[in-house]
Design an enzyme around this catalytic site. Sequence first.
Site, PDB file in Angstrom:
ATOM      1  CE  LYS A   1      -4.080  -2.026   2.166  1.00 35.91           C
ATOM      2  NZ  LYS A   1      -4.920  -2.076   3.381  1.00 35.91           N
ATOM      3  N   GLY A   2       1.984   1.223   0.684  1.00 42.88           N
ATOM      4  CA  GLY A   2       2.867   2.390   0.722  1.00 42.88           C
ATOM      5  C   GLY A   2       3.398   2.736  -0.660  1.00 42.88           C
TER       6      GLY A   2
ATOM      7  CG  ASP B   1      12.584  -6.195  -6.150  1.00 44.67           C
ATOM      8  OD1 ASP B   1      11.720  -6.192  -5.248  1.00 44.67           O
ATOM      9  OD2 ASP B   1      13.653  -6.834  -6.050  1.00 44.67           O
TER      10      ASP B   1
END
Length: 200
Positions: A12-13, A74
């Site tokens: 979510k961040g 990533d």
Amino acid sequence: MFNEFWVATGNKGKLTEYKMLLEKEFPDMKIHHQGELPTFSPRPEDGKTFEDNARIKARTLKAVKQGVWVLGEDSGLEVEGMNNLPGIHSARYAGPKASDSENVAKLLKMMALKPLKNRNARFYCSTVVFTPSGEEWVVTGEMKGTIALKPAGLHGFGYDPVFIPEGQTQTLAELGAGYKNQHSHRANALRALIEKMKAL
């Protein structure tokens, strides 16, 4: 061309950061994430580099969402004095289901075991994007800094409470979202992506 953008993340961040930056540049764009797909199951992130893992995420989502923008990312923390660990293991440093605070605690513990004079570090982000036509783009970003002796601040996520950006005296978790969205590794990679998108 910029009406639908899918992000391969369940974090979510990260999603909040992407939304803030992309919606500012493309107000009509609808930003979605893999959690909105009822039957989506992510593949294991078993690549050897950040780019490998970003590509795994993007390709897996692209297999079910074609003809739209798809982004896989990533990122992680590399500490110079620890041979660039935790690196690609950043999110799982203290174990497969470790919390952010557990990862931070392990990092500080490992750095204290053999007291490190070199606390230089960087956040690094590799982003793999598939355009609606299926072309693959790769953009990267970094943010340099040092590791604090103890956590401080309430904002952000991950290692933000112990990362002091270059030129600052406070951690990212103290500096807050406004600073992070301007200077973070993810923001830098995303700005490079936005430039490419606008050049189309």
